[in-house]
Scaffold this motif. Structure first.
Motif, PDB file in Angstrom:
ATOM      1  N   ASN A  33       0.863  -1.172   0.000  1.00 35.91           N
ATOM      2  CA  ASN A  33       0.000   0.000   0.000  1.00 35.91           C
ATOM      3  C   ASN A  33       0.898   1.219   0.000  1.00 35.91           C
ATOM      4  OD1 ASN A  33      -2.704  -1.150   0.452  1.00 35.91           O
ATOM      5  ND2 ASN A  33      -1.692  -1.957   2.265  1.00 35.91           N
ATOM      6  N   TYR A  46       0.738   0.610   8.234  1.00 34.61           N
ATOM      7  CA  TYR A  46       0.656   0.265   6.809  1.00 34.61           C
ATOM      8  C   TYR A  46      -0.049  -1.072   6.608  1.00 34.61           C
ATOM      9  CZ  TYR A  46       3.022   3.992   4.283  1.00 34.61           C
ATOM     10  OH  TYR A  46       3.320   5.189   3.678  1.00 34.61           O
ATOM     11  N   LYS A  66      -3.726  -0.584   6.622  1.00 27.99           N
ATOM     12  CA  LYS A  66      -4.358   0.032   5.444  1.00 27.99           C
ATOM     13  C   LYS A  66      -5.149  -1.023   4.656  1.00 27.99           C
ATOM     14  CE  LYS A  66      -0.793   3.578   4.788  1.00 27.99           C
ATOM     15  NZ  LYS A  66      -1.471   4.842   5.029  1.00 27.99           N
ATOM     16  N   LYS A 118      -9.301  -1.629   4.306  1.00 26.44           N
ATOM     17  CA  LYS A 118     -10.175  -1.148   3.245  1.00 26.44           C
ATOM     18  C   LYS A 118     -10.767  -2.316   2.437  1.00 26.44           C
ATOM     19  CE  LYS A 118      -9.790   2.663  -0.039  1.00 26.44           C
ATOM     20  NZ  LYS A 118      -8.848   3.604  -0.635  1.00 26.44           N
TER      21      LYS A 118
END
Ligand SMILES: [Zn+2]
Length: 456
Positions: free
Chosen positions: A311, A367, A370, A373
């Protein structure tokens, strides 16, 4: 590797071994004496199953998980007992795309006219220790001068994760790993090798013969897999992101040579054209892939190739405008890449790829989150443990550590985190390792034991 060495190194060769020898005299990692460790009354997430087993007892002997039992385990006076009530034992986290050395330094660090190698390596040591204290007990290093750091960690001179090293990345002339400064000319026509090659960061290798030598040179030093540049990058000065790198035959040479040593080639590639050629040549893992299409994803799936991706963020403090511009399609691409890869059930692995931005190391755990999502807490944890562990296992006999990784099962290597709470219910616990990881165990050793400090 995303970024580019646009300036020359002022360093010359590092002479890493002597640096580590010097540091070894001041840094010694001492260990408490115990015969075994037992985690009592602990919940267990084994890395692969979507549930937590309550009230388990887990015994560690040497560097392995010896017993997992629903009933209490008899212990000797020399067994260290850890009360896991209210806490969850999970496998140590794995990041499969790191550059341990260059991820610890800034370009400014590298370019300082009178910088001493030992000063740079102190920074590398600090970041390496930080990484294991974030709960990352294993990493795959996909390019850079890594072998001395790995040795220092494995020998207990430095603290840090287990490292699956690639050694110097391998690139064609004008490829993504051609890190020459503008005034450095081709070795083939003008003689001296480039600073980045001398440094162990990269091999600029053209043609079957040179590729074979570069691969074998890395294998000689203990590379567990081979990293090749198969296409352009987002921030490099000389290779546009759309270009395809290495001919089929050159790439095939790398694959043959790696396979003769029982391991595999992974490639840096974004575009369908680069990825398709790599897969045809027998490459087993694609790094990045943010510009691929559905057809290429099917090819990845059909050939059981791994997709190791990240990401990325569109902007970081030091990013120059050109790089931001080149990076945009990649950032946009990852929004479709992750859900597509999930939908098509390809073999997915996660990594960070921080480079010359050491401040990002603080955010490694965020990270990982992330991924919220697109993925459930279970899917995220499984990817960072069991799935990433399976990718590490692709190194076969070239794997530097014998035993299973990324799982909690009898006989597996004892890389474990004791999390305060249940991360399958609250994945955000992972974001604060300092508060929430009470115990960090690597190779059966207690890297961190918050009970010893805080009581409770
Ligand atoms: Zn990289």
């Amino acid at each position: 590797m995303r970024q580019f060495f646009t300036h020359q190194f002022y360093l010359g060769k590092f002479f890493l071994s002597s640096v580590f020898f010097l540091l070894a005299t001041v840094q010694v990692w001492t260990q408490e004496a115990y015969e075994a460790v037992v985690f009592q009354n602990v919940a267990v997430f084994n890395g692969s199953t979507n549930k937590v087993l309550a009230n388990q007892h887990v015994l560690i002997k040497g560097n392995q998980i010896a017993v997992i039992s629903a009933t209490p385990i008899n212990v000797t006076p020399k067994t260290k007992v850890i009360d896991g009530t209210g806490k969850t034992l999970i496998p140590g986290l794995i990041d499969v795309h790191v550059h341990m050395v260059f991820g610890s330094l800034t370009m400014r660090d590298m370019m300082m006219p009178d910088v001493k190698p030992e000063d740079l390596y102190k920074k590398v040591f600090v970041e390496s220790e930080k990484m294991v204290l974030q709960g990352f007990t294993s990493v795959r290093d996909v390019g850079g001068p890594i072998f001395d750091l790995k040795k220092a960690i494995d020998n207990g001179v430095a603290k840090g994760p287990r490292i699956w090293p690639s050694g110097a990345m391998i690139s064609q002339t004008a490829g993504h790993g051609d890190l020459r400064s503008p005034e450095e000319r081709s070795r083939r026509f003008f003689g001296p090798i480039s600073r980045a090659e001398n440094f162990g960061a990269t091999f600029i290798a053209d043609g079957r013969d040179e590729v074979l030598t570069a691969v074998r040179e890395n294998l000689r030093f203990g590379a567990s897999q081979i990293k090749l540049m198969a296409g352009g990058g987002t921030s490099s000065a000389y290779d546009p992101v759309d270009v395809t790198q290495y001919t089929f035959d050159e790439m095939r040479a790398a694959v043959e040579s790696a396979e003769d040593w029982g391991t595999y080639v992974t490639v840096h590639a974004y575009t369908p054209r680069a990825i398709e050629r790599a897969i045809k040549a027998g490459v087993k893992c694609i790094e990045h892939g943010q510009l691929l299409d559905e057809k290429t994803m099917r090819l990845i799936k059909k050939n059981k190739v791994w997709l190791s991706t990240q990401n990325l963020v569109s902007d970081t403090p030091d990013m120059d405008p050109l790089r931001r511009e080149k990076r945009k399609p990649v950032i946009d691409g990852q929004e479709t890449l992750w859900p597509l890869a999930k939908k098509m059930k390809v073999q997915l692995a996660w990594g960070t790829d921080f480079l010359f931005e050491p401040w990002l190391n603080e955010e490694r755990n965020q990270y990982l989150l992330k991924l919220k999502k697109w993925f459930t807490p279970y899917e995220i944890l499984k990817m960072a443990t069991y799935d990433n562990g399976r990718l590490l296992a692709l190194s076969g006999n070239r794997s530097p550590y014998k035993g299973k990784i990324g799982v909690i099962e009898v006989g597996a290597l004892a890389d474990l985190l004791l999390v305060d709470g249940n991360p399958l219910e609250d994945i955000d616990l992972i974001a604060q390792p300092e508060n929430n990881f009470w115990v960090i165990m690597k190779d059966g050793q207690l890297v961190k034991n918050k009970f010893a400090v805080d009581g409770k």
